[in-house]
Design a protein around this motif. Structure first.
Motif, short mmCIF file in Angstrom:
data_model
loop_
_atom_site.label_atom_id
_atom_site.label_comp_id
_atom_site.label_asym_id
_atom_site.label_seq_id
_atom_site.Cartn_x
_atom_site.Cartn_y
_atom_site.Cartn_z
N LYS A 1 0.75 -1.72 0.18
CA LYS A 1 -0.16 0.49 -0.41
C LYS A 1 1.25 1.36 0.38
CE LYS A 1 -4.11 -2.00 2.06
NZ LYS A 1 -5.29 -1.62 0.41
N ALA A 2 2.29 1.58 0.52
CA ALA A 2 2.74 2.04 0.80
C ALA A 2 3.24 2.67 -1.13
CB ALA A 2 4.71 2.14 1.44
N TRP A 3 3.55 1.32 -1.53
CA TRP A 3 4.27 2.20 -3.13
C TRP A 3 2.92 3.02 -3.83
CZ3 TRP A 3 7.11 2.91 -6.65
CH2 TRP A 3 7.29 2.48 -7.44
N HIS A 4 1.27 2.32 -3.39
CA HIS A 4 0.50 2.54 -4.19
C HIS A 4 0.23 4.15 -4.15
CE1 HIS A 4 -1.14 -1.21 -5.72
NE2 HIS A 4 -1.81 -1.54 -4.56
N ARG A 5 0.51 4.94 -2.34
CA ARG A 5 0.10 6.06 -2.04
C ARG A 5 1.25 6.83 -2.63
NH1 ARG A 5 -3.03 3.65 -0.17
NH2 ARG A 5 -4.07 2.87 1.67
N ILE A 6 2.69 5.78 -2.57
CA ILE A 6 3.71 6.92 -3.90
C ILE A 6 2.90 7.10 -5.44
CG2 ILE A 6 5.85 7.01 -4.78
CD1 ILE A 6 7.42 5.11 -2.34
N GLU A 7 2.78 6.04 -6.09
CA GLU A 7 2.92 6.32 -6.83
C GLU A 7 1.27 7.09 -7.25
OE1 GLU A 7 1.12 2.61 -9.37
OE2 GLU A 7 0.49 1.74 -7.81
N THR A 8 -0.03 6.65 -6.89
CA THR A 8 -0.69 8.42 -6.78
C THR A 8 -0.30 9.40 -6.51
OG1 THR A 8 -1.87 5.95 -5.67
CG2 THR A 8 -2.93 8.65 -6.03
N PHE A 9 0.58 9.80 -5.38
CA PHE A 9 0.80 11.07 -5.75
C PHE A 9 2.24 10.99 -6.96
CE2 PHE A 9 4.42 14.16 -4.97
CZ PHE A 9 3.88 14.12 -3.84
N VAL A 10 3.16 10.52 -7.89
CA VAL A 10 4.03 11.12 -8.47
C VAL A 10 2.34 10.98 -9.68
CG1 VAL A 10 5.59 10.17 -10.34
CG2 VAL A 10 5.59 9.68 -7.58
N GLY A 11 1.75 10.16 -10.28
CA GLY A 11 1.04 9.80 -11.20
C GLY A 11 0.36 11.64 -10.59
N LEU A 12 -0.37 11.89 -10.27
CA LEU A 12 -1.34 12.89 -9.54
C LEU A 12 -0.67 14.48 -9.80
CD1 LEU A 12 -4.25 14.08 -10.03
CD2 LEU A 12 -4.67 13.50 -6.86
N TRP A 13 0.32 14.48 -8.68
CA TRP A 13 0.65 16.07 -8.43
C TRP A 13 1.48 16.03 -9.68
CZ3 TRP A 13 -2.04 19.31 -6.24
CH2 TRP A 13 -3.19 18.61 -5.17
N ILE A 14 2.66 15.47 -9.51
CA ILE A 14 3.57 15.22 -10.81
C ILE A 14 3.37 15.51 -12.13
CG2 ILE A 14 5.80 15.00 -11.02
CD1 ILE A 14 6.22 13.60 -8.33
N VAL A 15 2.94 13.77 -12.52
CA VAL A 15 2.77 13.98 -13.83
C VAL A 15 1.27 14.70 -14.55
CG1 VAL A 15 2.34 12.26 -16.12
CG2 VAL A 15 3.68 11.61 -13.49
N GLU A 16 0.43 14.86 -13.26
CA GLU A 16 -0.68 15.67 -13.87
C GLU A 16 -0.91 16.68 -13.29
OE1 GLU A 16 -3.76 11.69 -14.80
OE2 GLU A 16 -3.93 12.78 -12.96
N ILE A 17 -0.43 17.65 -12.89
CA ILE A 17 -0.49 18.79 -12.26
C ILE A 17 0.39 19.50 -12.14
CG2 ILE A 17 -1.32 20.25 -10.27
CD1 ILE A 17 -3.49 18.75 -11.13
N ALA A 18 1.34 19.58 -12.05
CA ALA A 18 3.09 20.71 -12.24
C ALA A 18 3.98 19.76 -12.99
CB ALA A 18 3.74 19.78 -11.39
N THR A 19 4.03 18.94 -13.67
CA THR A 19 4.53 19.23 -14.95
C THR A 19 3.74 19.18 -16.31
OG1 THR A 19 4.53 16.62 -15.61
CG2 THR A 19 6.64 18.17 -14.04
N PRO A 20 2.97 19.38 -16.28
CA PRO A 20 2.07 19.45 -18.12
C PRO A 20 2.65 21.07 -18.22
CG PRO A 20 1.36 18.09 -16.78
CD PRO A 20 1.54 18.65 -15.95
#
Length: 210
Positions: A143-162
């Motif tokens: 589950k800790a990995w799921h938290r990391i991939e959710t954070f990276v996918g949402l906040w970094i890939v989809e929000i911060a970097t586009p």
């Protein structure tokens, strides 16, 4: 068969005829792409709500923009030397920025708390439309990995970097080099993200097109 059935069959056959040369040769003419766009636009207009999903409009916009980066006659000397207009390349960057940023914002606007508490990936692999062979193993990750991939996918890939895709850059100046580096890094991140989605599930042509 009804007239509607015959019309739909005609659309499908025309689409295959237009697509075959592109598939076989890897080249396309502007008119060929424009006709493909017109065929799909007519289906989306008739289909209305059934064709109202985001990937349908994305397909149409992508195809329409592609018209302007294809030469009229790719086999000619002028076609071989054809350089896509810079404005059209920036239009593609703007399209990708909107797609990814919109994907993130719609999650944050939803009433589902799984995106805010980072639990979305606990269920994603299990509930996605068509799992892939890797989906079971990815679902069983800690589950800790799921938290990391959710954070990276949402906040970094989809929000911060586009928005970085829209940075100007190039040339010999230091500022231009920084802009180009950030833009390229964002593009590589988007590519990696889409490849991970393709390997972990099957959302039809959406991730391949993105």
């Amino acid at each position: 068969a009804t007239a509607v059935d015959r019309a739909l069959d005609g659309h499908a056959i025309a689409g295959m005829v237009l697509a075959c040369p592109l598939l076989l040769t890897g080249t396309a003419r502007a008119l060929q792409v424009l006709c493909s766009w017109a065929l799909y636009l007519s289906l989306c207009n008739v289909g209305q709500r059934w064709y109202g999903f985001g990937w349908e409009s994305m397909m149409l916009e992508t195809t329409f923009l592609t018209t302007f980066i294809c030469p009229l006659r790719p086999w000619s000397a002028a076609g071989a030397a054809f350089v896509p207009p810079v404005t059209c390349l920036w239009a593609f960057r703007w399209l990708l920025c909107r797609i990814m940023l919109g994907a993130g914002l719609i999650k944050l606007r939803s009433s589902d708390r799984c995106w805010r508490d980072l639990s979305a990936m606990d269920h994603h692999y299990l509930t996605q439309p068509i799992p892939n062979p890797l989906s079971r193993s990815l679902h069983r990750a800690p589950k800790a990995w799921h938290r990391i991939e959710t954070f990276v996918g949402l906040w970094i890939v989809e929000i911060a970097t586009p928005p970085l895709l829209l940075l100007p850059g190039g040339g010999a100046t230091g500022l231009g080099a920084v802009g180009a580096t950030l833009r390229h890094a964002s593009a590589l991140l988007q590519l990696a993200f889409q490849l991970i989605l393709i390997l972990s599930g099957n959302l039809s042509f959406l991730n391949w097109l993105t």
